[in-house]
Design an enzyme around this catalytic site. Sequence first.
Site, PDB file in Angstrom:
ATOM      1  N   HIS A   1       0.846  -0.773  -0.114  1.00  0.00           N
ATOM      2  CA  HIS A   1       0.129  -0.417  -0.253  1.00  0.00           C
ATOM      3  C   HIS A   1       0.661   1.025   0.409  1.00  0.00           C
ATOM      4  O   HIS A   1       2.355   1.849   0.708  1.00  0.00           O
ATOM      5  CB  HIS A   1      -0.780  -0.197   1.653  1.00  0.00           C
ATOM      6  CG  HIS A   1      -0.647  -0.368   2.427  1.00  0.00           C
ATOM      7  ND1 HIS A   1      -0.056  -1.394   2.889  1.00  0.00           N
ATOM      8  CD2 HIS A   1       0.223   0.578   3.499  1.00  0.00           C
ATOM      9  CE1 HIS A   1       0.652  -1.383   3.808  1.00  0.00           C
ATOM     10  NE2 HIS A   1       0.376   0.252   4.849  1.00  0.00           N
TER      11      HIS A   1
ATOM     12  N   HIS B   1       1.025   4.731   0.921  1.00  0.00           N
ATOM     13  CA  HIS B   1      -0.371   6.300   2.299  1.00  0.00           C
ATOM     14  C   HIS B   1       0.179   7.901   1.282  1.00  0.00           C
ATOM     15  O   HIS B   1       0.905   7.473   0.659  1.00  0.00           O
ATOM     16  CB  HIS B   1       0.933   6.744   3.093  1.00  0.00           C
ATOM     17  CG  HIS B   1       0.458   5.211   4.384  1.00  0.00           C
ATOM     18  ND1 HIS B   1       0.397   4.847   5.106  1.00  0.00           N
ATOM     19  CD2 HIS B   1       1.662   4.319   4.143  1.00  0.00           C
ATOM     20  CE1 HIS B   1       0.553   4.130   5.620  1.00  0.00           C
ATOM     21  NE2 HIS B   1       1.424   3.534   5.012  1.00  0.00           N
TER      22      HIS B   1
HETATM   23  P1  5GP Z   1       1.759   0.370   7.739  1.00  0.00           P
HETATM   24  O1  5GP Z   1       1.972   0.715   8.843  1.00  0.00           O
HETATM   25  O2  5GP Z   1       1.706  -1.138   6.829  1.00  0.00           O
HETATM   26  O3  5GP Z   1       2.637   1.280   6.451  1.00  0.00           O
HETATM   27  O4  5GP Z   1       0.096   0.607   7.055  1.00  0.00           O
HETATM   28  C1  5GP Z   1      -1.093   0.429   7.347  1.00  0.00           C
HETATM   29  C2  5GP Z   1      -1.861   1.414   7.711  1.00  0.00           C
HETATM   30  O5  5GP Z   1      -3.263   1.295   7.892  1.00  0.00           O
HETATM   31  C3  5GP Z   1      -1.382   2.165   9.176  1.00  0.00           C
HETATM   32  O6  5GP Z   1      -1.380   3.858   8.642  1.00  0.00           O
HETATM   33  C4  5GP Z   1      -3.252   2.397   9.420  1.00  0.00           C
HETATM   34  O7  5GP Z   1      -3.056   3.374  10.752  1.00  0.00           O
HETATM   35  C5  5GP Z   1      -3.460   1.770   9.090  1.00  0.00           C
HETATM   36  N1  5GP Z   1      -5.036   1.281   9.192  1.00  0.00           N
HETATM   37  C6  5GP Z   1      -4.583  -0.525  10.451  1.00  0.00           C
HETATM   38  N2  5GP Z   1      -5.596  -0.529  10.633  1.00  0.00           N
HETATM   39  C7  5GP Z   1      -7.352  -0.455   9.515  1.00  0.00           C
HETATM   40  C8  5GP Z   1      -8.316  -0.503   9.482  1.00  0.00           C
HETATM   41  O8  5GP Z   1      -9.107  -1.337   9.944  1.00  0.00           O
HETATM   42  N3  5GP Z   1      -9.045   0.269   7.993  1.00  0.00           N
HETATM   43  C9  5GP Z   1      -8.197   0.891   7.434  1.00  0.00           C
HETATM   44  N4  5GP Z   1      -8.675   1.645   6.879  1.00  0.00           N
HETATM   45  N5  5GP Z   1      -6.670   1.170   7.768  1.00  0.00           N
HETATM   46  C10 5GP Z   1      -6.563   0.768   9.021  1.00  0.00           C
END
Ligand code: 5GP
Length: 144
Positions: free
Chosen positions: A107, A109
């Site tokens: 993903h 951001h």
């Molecule tokens: P990462 O840390 O893997 O780069 O980003 C994961 C993102 O997913 C984080 O920014 C976190 O806030 C978001 N996130 C975690 N759980 C959920 C969820 O259940 N729904 C949504 N829409 N975002 C989530």
Amino acid sequence: MSLHGPYDDNNIFAKILRGDMPAVKVFEDDVALAFLDIFPQSRGHTLVIPKHVRARNLLEMPADALGPYMLRVQHIAKAVEAALKPDGVFVAQFNGAPAGQTIFHLHFHIIPRWDNEAMKGHGQAPKADMDALNALAAQIKAAL
Ligand code: 5GP
């Protein structure tokens, strides 16, 4: 292990893709799905995930799927900019837990930034108000 390893079909984003978990969506086509982060680091924090791939991170993304996916990332970034008029847009992507990744489906951001407004830390933001998220999603969708 978090950088390399098997794809977990039960990761949160796989569940959202299957419709097993809700998400406040802003865009969906055959290539990508975009939805609002429920722990937003800024107003309008949006996530863009690829469909039909089992890529945990950028390194695992099939090369032929990368271009179409990145076009969607740019498309959503432009819509967020048009809708919310930030002064800057931070686009970020993490590979592996030591790099900050917490959900292991690729993903990007998209995080709007405003002058003199601090961004909340990655993994440190409180859960968003759902009415506020739905209102933001409507604004972004209108700008697509
Ligand atoms: P990462 O840390 O893997 O780069 O980003 C994961 C993102 O997913 C984080 O920014 C976190 O806030 C978001 N996130 C975690 N759980 C959920 C969820 O259940 N729904 C949504 N829409 N975002 C989530």
